[in-house]
Design a protein around this motif. Structure first.
Motif, PDB file in Angstrom:
ATOM      1  N   LEU A 182      35.345  38.808  43.995  1.00 29.99           N
ATOM      2  CA  LEU A 182      33.943  38.907  43.584  1.00 29.99           C
ATOM      3  C   LEU A 182      33.926  39.377  42.142  1.00 29.99           C
ATOM      4  CD1 LEU A 182      31.067  40.675  45.495  1.00 29.99           C
ATOM      5  CD2 LEU A 182      31.605  41.343  43.153  1.00 29.99           C
ATOM      6  N   SER A 183      33.149  38.692  41.288  1.00 33.11           N
ATOM      7  CA  SER A 183      33.071  39.047  39.873  1.00 33.11           C
ATOM      8  C   SER A 183      31.627  39.365  39.498  1.00 33.11           C
ATOM      9  CB  SER A 183      33.576  37.896  39.003  1.00 33.11           C
ATOM     10  OG  SER A 183      34.913  37.575  39.330  1.00 33.11           O
ATOM     11  N   THR A 184      31.454  40.461  38.780  1.00 36.14           N
ATOM     12  CA  THR A 184      30.115  40.867  38.374  1.00 36.14           C
ATOM     13  C   THR A 184      30.204  41.694  37.099  1.00 36.14           C
ATOM     14  OG1 THR A 184      28.045  41.837  39.179  1.00 36.14           O
ATOM     15  CG2 THR A 184      30.077  43.010  39.712  1.00 36.14           C
ATOM     16  N   ASN A 185      29.065  42.102  36.565  1.00 36.96           N
ATOM     17  CA  ASN A 185      29.010  42.886  35.333  1.00 36.96           C
ATOM     18  C   ASN A 185      28.213  44.171  35.530  1.00 36.96           C
ATOM     19  OD1 ASN A 185      30.469  40.999  33.936  1.00 36.96           O
ATOM     20  ND2 ASN A 185      28.754  40.213  32.751  1.00 36.96           N
ATOM     21  N   PHE A 186      28.626  45.209  34.787  1.00 33.52           N
ATOM     22  CA  PHE A 186      27.866  46.444  34.677  1.00 33.52           C
ATOM     23  C   PHE A 186      27.643  46.724  33.199  1.00 33.52           C
ATOM     24  CE2 PHE A 186      29.550  46.763  38.899  1.00 33.52           C
ATOM     25  CZ  PHE A 186      28.676  47.584  39.609  1.00 33.52           C
ATOM     26  N   TYR A 229      36.287  42.559  42.162  1.00 31.84           N
ATOM     27  CA  TYR A 229      36.580  43.214  43.438  1.00 31.84           C
ATOM     28  C   TYR A 229      37.354  42.223  44.304  1.00 31.84           C
ATOM     29  CZ  TYR A 229      35.956  45.167  48.112  1.00 31.84           C
ATOM     30  OH  TYR A 229      36.170  45.646  49.378  1.00 31.84           O
ATOM     31  N   TYR A 230      38.512  42.660  44.831  1.00 32.88           N
ATOM     32  CA  TYR A 230      39.405  41.786  45.597  1.00 32.88           C
ATOM     33  C   TYR A 230      39.280  42.101  47.085  1.00 32.88           C
ATOM     34  CZ  TYR A 230      41.052  40.896  40.948  1.00 32.88           C
ATOM     35  OH  TYR A 230      41.092  40.547  39.619  1.00 32.88           O
ATOM     36  N   PHE A 231      38.830  41.099  47.839  1.00 32.27           N
ATOM     37  CA  PHE A 231      38.556  41.306  49.255  1.00 32.27           C
ATOM     38  C   PHE A 231      39.813  41.640  50.052  1.00 32.27           C
ATOM     39  CE2 PHE A 231      35.153  38.266  47.933  1.00 32.27           C
ATOM     40  CZ  PHE A 231      34.080  39.124  48.118  1.00 32.27           C
ATOM     41  N   SER A 232      40.961  41.110  49.651  1.00 31.95           N
ATOM     42  CA  SER A 232      42.179  41.270  50.441  1.00 31.95           C
ATOM     43  C   SER A 232      42.634  42.717  50.558  1.00 31.95           C
ATOM     44  CB  SER A 232      43.315  40.430  49.845  1.00 31.95           C
ATOM     45  OG  SER A 232      43.587  40.853  48.506  1.00 31.95           O
ATOM     46  N   ASP A 233      42.523  43.486  49.465  1.00 31.56           N
ATOM     47  CA  ASP A 233      43.002  44.864  49.499  1.00 31.56           C
ATOM     48  C   ASP A 233      41.953  45.887  49.065  1.00 31.56           C
ATOM     49  OD1 ASP A 233      42.900  44.245  46.843  1.00 31.56           O
ATOM     50  OD2 ASP A 233      45.037  44.467  46.450  1.00 31.56           O
ATOM     51  N   GLY A 234      40.720  45.404  48.775  1.00 35.97           N
ATOM     52  CA  GLY A 234      39.645  46.332  48.419  1.00 35.97           C
ATOM     53  C   GLY A 234      39.835  47.037  47.103  1.00 35.97           C
ATOM     54  N   THR A 235      40.528  46.389  46.139  1.00 37.64           N
ATOM     55  CA  THR A 235      40.769  47.020  44.835  1.00 37.64           C
ATOM     56  C   THR A 235      39.860  46.432  43.770  1.00 37.64           C
ATOM     57  OG1 THR A 235      42.538  45.427  44.353  1.00 37.64           O
ATOM     58  CG2 THR A 235      43.167  47.532  45.387  1.00 37.64           C
ATOM     59  N   PHE A 236      39.793  47.140  42.638  1.00 37.32           N
ATOM     60  CA  PHE A 236      38.951  46.750  41.518  1.00 37.32           C
ATOM     61  C   PHE A 236      39.792  46.621  40.246  1.00 37.32           C
ATOM     62  CE2 PHE A 236      36.207  49.056  44.428  1.00 37.32           C
ATOM     63  CZ  PHE A 236      35.034  48.308  44.444  1.00 37.32           C
ATOM     64  N   THR A 237      39.356  45.740  39.349  1.00 34.02           N
ATOM     65  CA  THR A 237      39.857  45.726  37.980  1.00 34.02           C
ATOM     66  C   THR A 237      38.671  45.682  37.041  1.00 34.02           C
ATOM     67  OG1 THR A 237      40.052  43.301  37.921  1.00 34.02           O
ATOM     68  CG2 THR A 237      42.008  44.561  38.586  1.00 34.02           C
ATOM     69  N   PHE A 238      38.893  46.174  35.820  1.00 35.27           N
ATOM     70  CA  PHE A 238      37.823  46.275  34.830  1.00 35.27           C
ATOM     71  C   PHE A 238      38.287  45.666  33.519  1.00 35.27           C
ATOM     72  CE2 PHE A 238      37.906  49.927  37.682  1.00 35.27           C
ATOM     73  CZ  PHE A 238      36.681  49.799  38.314  1.00 35.27           C
ATOM     74  N   ASN A 239      37.356  45.011  32.827  1.00 31.54           N
ATOM     75  CA  ASN A 239      37.716  44.351  31.583  1.00 31.54           C
ATOM     76  C   ASN A 239      36.512  44.305  30.655  1.00 31.54           C
ATOM     77  OD1 ASN A 239      39.486  42.748  29.840  1.00 31.54           O
ATOM     78  ND2 ASN A 239      38.110  41.069  30.320  1.00 31.54           N
ATOM     79  N   ARG A 240      36.713  44.711  29.423  1.00 24.71           N
ATOM     80  CA  ARG A 240      35.660  44.686  28.399  1.00 24.71           C
ATOM     81  C   ARG A 240      35.348  43.243  28.053  1.00 24.71           C
ATOM     82  NH1 ARG A 240      32.250  43.881  25.124  1.00 24.71           N
ATOM     83  NH2 ARG A 240      31.763  45.098  23.292  1.00 24.71           N
ATOM     84  N   ALA A 279      32.985  43.830  32.640  1.00 22.48           N
ATOM     85  CA  ALA A 279      33.265  42.889  33.720  1.00 22.48           C
ATOM     86  C   ALA A 279      34.080  43.588  34.805  1.00 22.48           C
ATOM     87  CB  ALA A 279      34.031  41.688  33.181  1.00 22.48           C
ATOM     88  N   VAL A 280      33.652  43.436  36.053  1.00 22.87           N
ATOM     89  CA  VAL A 280      34.309  44.081  37.189  1.00 22.87           C
ATOM     90  C   VAL A 280      34.697  43.023  38.219  1.00 22.87           C
ATOM     91  CG1 VAL A 280      34.060  45.753  39.061  1.00 22.87           C
ATOM     92  CG2 VAL A 280      33.001  46.212  36.837  1.00 22.87           C
TER      93      VAL A 280
END
Length: 274
Positions: free
Chosen positions: A245-249, A263-274, A260-261
């Motif tokens: 899932l990709s979204t913005n804050f 969210y990975y459904f497989s392991d419930g982790t997040f990554t962040f990118n400017r 840009a955030v």
């Protein structure tokens, strides 16, 4: 029915253009997030975010190449020099409303310029200690870096009894990106406030907003330490093939920063990118 079909046919081009505009508007704000998601899918980590951070820090330390002159200077550090480096390394230094930051380590520093990091090895060649005659310690530090010799001013507010009572700053006319600007010692917010999420989005994120808040706060502490709030922009794209899932804050720095955030459904982790 025939009249209805004719109406659709006559206005088909306009309808398609309107639909295309909506898709572009939504997709544009999340393009960077999707790109990060696909890169992560190609090289998916097998450890948690803390382990990744440790590996990256170790890699940074390994990649630093010191000159013979720098290594000689480091070996000759006295206790006061070591203490000053410890002080600089214990905090994040921020200028330009949090867009530019400095993080010091024993033999290198990392400069974050609007989300892009640059790493520079350094050694301290000399320190001249002084004051303004009243309530501020003002030290002049000569750094030897990969870009040459630079003079940095370190200022610390002090009380009459010698204890720190105020903030501290670093500044230089040549060493840092923000020249002749004050880099202030910042204590990052421990927990960013996440705003604007609705019940549907919360459910898509596994109803685990605590993890999002924790990981986002850790990321902002390094990259945008002045941020205190992250507001969801209410647009989302889901790639079911990649399981992301990709979204913005939007971060409430002095000049608001879109984030840009993923969210990975497989392991419930997040990554962040400017």
């Amino acid at each position: 029915m025939d009249k209805f079909k004719n109406l659709i046919t006559q206005h088909k081009k306009v309808s398609l253009l309107a639909l295309f505009a909506i898709i572009v508007f939504t997709g544009f704000s999340i393009t960077s997030a999707i790109n990060v998601a696909h890169r992560r899918a190609v090289d998916s980590p097998t450890q948690g975010d803390e382990a990744i951070e440790d590996v990256e820090n170790n890699e940074q330390a390994i990649e630093v190449e010191l000159t013979d002159s720098q290594m000689k200077l480091i070996k000759e550090y006295d206790d006061k020099t070591k203490k000053l480096i410890e002080t600089m390394s214990s905090s994040i230094w921020s200028s330009n409303g949090g867009k530019n930051t400095l993080r010091f380590y024993d033999s290198y520093y990392v400069e974050n310029i609007d989300g892009v990091e640059e790493k520079h090895p350094y050694a301290i060649a000399r320190i001249d200690y002084g004051t303004n005659g009243s309530d501020t310690e003002i030290d002049t530090i000569v750094f030897e870096t990969d870009t040459g010799s630079h003079i940095v001013t370190y200022a610390l507010s002090i009380a009459e009894d010698g204890n720190s009572i105020g903030g501290s700053t670093l500044s230089s006319s040549s060493m840092f990106y923000s020249k002749n600007s004050l880099y202030e010692c910042i204590d990052p917010v421990k927990n960013i406030t996440v705003k604007g999420l609705n019940s549907e989005m919360t459910e898509l994120l596994g109803s685990d907003i605590e993890t999002l808040t924790k990981e986002l706060s850790s990321w902002c502490a390094v990259n945008y330490p002045t941020a205190t709030e992250a507001t969801w922009d209410k647009a989302v794209i889901i790639d079911y093939d990649e399981g992301v899932l990709s979204t913005n804050f939007m971060l409430n720095t002095e000049s608001p920063v879109p984030l840009a955030v993923n969210y990975y459904f497989s392991d419930g982790t997040f990554t962040f990118n400017r």
